[in-house]
Design a protein around this motif. Structure first.
Motif, PDB file in Angstrom:
ATOM      1  N   ASP A 109      -5.337  -9.810 -17.063  1.00 22.24           N
ATOM      2  CA  ASP A 109      -6.418 -10.656 -16.571  1.00 22.24           C
ATOM      3  C   ASP A 109      -5.867 -12.074 -16.440  1.00 22.24           C
ATOM      4  O   ASP A 109      -5.789 -12.823 -17.425  1.00 22.24           O
ATOM      5  CB  ASP A 109      -7.616 -10.614 -17.520  1.00 22.24           C
ATOM      6  CG  ASP A 109      -8.243  -9.229 -17.579  1.00 22.24           C
ATOM      7  OD1 ASP A 109      -8.521  -8.674 -16.506  1.00 22.24           O
ATOM      8  OD2 ASP A 109      -8.437  -8.701 -18.689  1.00 22.24           O
ATOM      9  N   ARG A 134     -11.075 -15.391 -14.299  1.00 21.48           N
ATOM     10  CA  ARG A 134      -9.953 -14.464 -14.488  1.00 21.48           C
ATOM     11  C   ARG A 134     -10.041 -13.314 -13.472  1.00 21.48           C
ATOM     12  O   ARG A 134     -11.122 -12.899 -13.068  1.00 21.48           O
ATOM     13  CB  ARG A 134      -9.932 -13.924 -15.908  1.00 21.48           C
ATOM     14  CG  ARG A 134      -9.846 -15.024 -16.961  1.00 21.48           C
ATOM     15  CD  ARG A 134      -9.221 -14.578 -18.259  1.00 21.48           C
ATOM     16  NE  ARG A 134      -9.909 -13.465 -18.887  1.00 21.48           N
ATOM     17  CZ  ARG A 134      -9.512 -12.898 -20.021  1.00 21.48           C
ATOM     18  NH1 ARG A 134      -8.413 -13.340 -20.636  1.00 21.48           N
ATOM     19  NH2 ARG A 134     -10.175 -11.898 -20.557  1.00 21.48           N
ATOM     20  N   ASN A 135      -8.872 -12.817 -13.096  1.00 24.89           N
ATOM     21  CA  ASN A 135      -8.788 -11.732 -12.126  1.00 24.89           C
ATOM     22  C   ASN A 135      -7.723 -10.740 -12.594  1.00 24.89           C
ATOM     23  O   ASN A 135      -6.606 -11.142 -12.933  1.00 24.89           O
ATOM     24  CB  ASN A 135      -8.425 -12.279 -10.744  1.00 24.89           C
ATOM     25  CG  ASN A 135      -8.380 -11.185  -9.693  1.00 24.89           C
ATOM     26  OD1 ASN A 135      -9.362 -10.496  -9.454  1.00 24.89           O
ATOM     27  ND2 ASN A 135      -7.223 -11.027  -9.064  1.00 24.89           N
ATOM     28  N   ARG A 136      -8.082  -9.454 -12.614  1.00 27.30           N
ATOM     29  CA  ARG A 136      -7.152  -8.447 -13.138  1.00 27.30           C
ATOM     30  C   ARG A 136      -6.212  -7.919 -12.064  1.00 27.30           C
ATOM     31  O   ARG A 136      -6.606  -7.629 -10.942  1.00 27.30           O
ATOM     32  CB  ARG A 136      -7.916  -7.281 -13.754  1.00 27.30           C
ATOM     33  CG  ARG A 136      -6.997  -6.160 -14.256  1.00 27.30           C
ATOM     34  CD  ARG A 136      -7.733  -5.150 -15.100  1.00 27.30           C
ATOM     35  NE  ARG A 136      -8.085  -5.703 -16.411  1.00 27.30           N
ATOM     36  CZ  ARG A 136      -8.540  -4.965 -17.427  1.00 27.30           C
ATOM     37  NH1 ARG A 136      -8.690  -3.649 -17.286  1.00 27.30           N
ATOM     38  NH2 ARG A 136      -8.845  -5.537 -18.579  1.00 27.30           N
TER      39      ARG A 136
END
Length: 374
Positions: free
Chosen positions: A297, A305-307
């Protein structure tokens, strides 16, 4: 990548192109053509913008009659100038910009078929699909039976719902069924170049119609190795999302028979540009096919946040087998990913199921801090 490719189109390239055009059409004004292209906006233009700039000026300096202009381009391509390096996308783009009139249909379609051999016409066909869907998709299906692998690839690549750098085919994002006959025709193609496009098209479709692709994958899988590769590559997004139906197609079943022990982070704080590692041990209760991944993440510029999912391995483990792993990960900035300070999480994923999460503090490099302080 685009920043590097756009620099291909420099003054020397354009002069070679213009000289070859002049050899086929003696009224072509070489210096004026180059000057018109490399105007005050040129340095700021990105790759596709530069291609369009070349296209528009081809329209100004080639014969005003479209069929005559196409004849000149044909002669230039036949000459195979030194500048013709497989990236002359402005010729298919010329057809897109100037050849969509109904009176030019036959000329344009034939030109796209010829030009895609030298520089893919995958972008240029999309307005034809949008404006003349039934007619153009019939043509795409005909191309899927071509003897030329470049033309067959165009049949698939050109109708991808979401082609990178290309116009989105919104209608096919909503209903991709008109694409399926083309993919069915090409799924046994002997050329990997074509099969990759089929897989990428499937992957596009899977993002909006996962059930459709899962059903197609079940129907196709097991026919032969080449089709199996297409299915696996075309389902890569669904696999990363842990789609249980798709995971089962490839033998990745319920992971309850797999224990995860000693999941630990090597360093809980690293600076941007540095590496970290994490380790864990798998213990299996019965023979199991295992797909190992980890998700990070990442902290974005806005603080959210970006996975992103990364694959570790696919392996068959025997009953009561123990296997230990240590996985390194670099937080160096790349052209495709820039890192930002903050709390990142690393999650171990086994057969699509999350099996533990570790937090990592990513900090600003000391040199950066010093320069800001000064």
């Amino acid at each position: 990548m685009a920043d590097l490719l756009k620099n291909t189109f420099n003054e020397n390239y354009l002069r070679n192109l213009a000289s070859d055009i002049q050899a086929a059409y003696n009224l072509f004004q070489v210096d004026e053509f180059i000057k018109s292209i490399m105007d005050e906006t040129w340095d700021s233009l990105e790759l596709k913008q530069r291609i369009r700039q070349i296209t528009i000026n081809l329209g100004k300096f080639l014969p005003s009659d479209y069929s005559e202009a196409i004849s000149v381009i044909d002669k230039v391509i036949a000459h195979q100038g030194s500048w013709l390096d497989g990236f002359c996308l402005f010729f298919p783009d010329f057809v897109e910009v100037f050849g969509q009139d109904e009176n030019n249909w036959d000329i344009s379609i034939a030109a796209l078929e010829r030009y895609t051999v030298h520089a893919s016409a995958e972008f240029a066909v999309r307005p034809f699909i949008i404006n003349h869907e039934e007619r153009m998709m019939a043509q795409m299906y005909a191309w899927s039976k071509s003897d030329n692998e470049h033309v067959r690839r165009l049949a698939s690549e050109g109708c991808r719902p979401v082609l990178p750098w290309g116009q989105v085919l919104t209608k096919y994002k909503k209903d991709p069924t008109p694409i399926l006959p083309i993919l069915e025709q090409l799924k046994t193609d002997p050329d990997l170049y074509v099969r990759k496009s089929v897989a990428n098209n499937l992957n596009d479709i899977s993002k909006t119609h996962p059930d459709l692709v899962a059903k197609l994958a079940k129907d196709w899988y097991g026919k032969d190795d080449n089709i199996n590769w297409i299915v696996k590559h075309g389902c890569r997004t669904l696999l990363k999302k842990g789609n249980s139906e798709v995971l089962a197609i490839f033998g990745f079943h319920d992971a309850t028979s797999i224990d995860v022990d000693n999941l630990a982070m090597g360093a809980t704080s690293v600076a941007i540009g540095e590496n970290t590692n994490f380790s864990f041990t798998l213990v299996t209760k019965e023979t199991t096919k295992v797909r190992l991944e980890y998700g990070i993440d990442f902290v974005k510029a806005n603080g959210k946040r970006n996975r992103k999912i990364f694959q570790i391995s696919e392996i068959m483990l025997k009953a009561n087998e123990t296997k230990s792993y240590t996985k390194n990960h670099s937080f160096a900035n790349m052209s495709t990913r820039k890192h930002y300070p903050g709390t990142h999480s690393i999650t171990l994923i086994v057969n699509g199921v999350e099996r533990g999460t570790l937090d990592l503090e990513l900090t600003t490099p000391p040199a950066t801090i010093q320069s800001v302080t000064k």
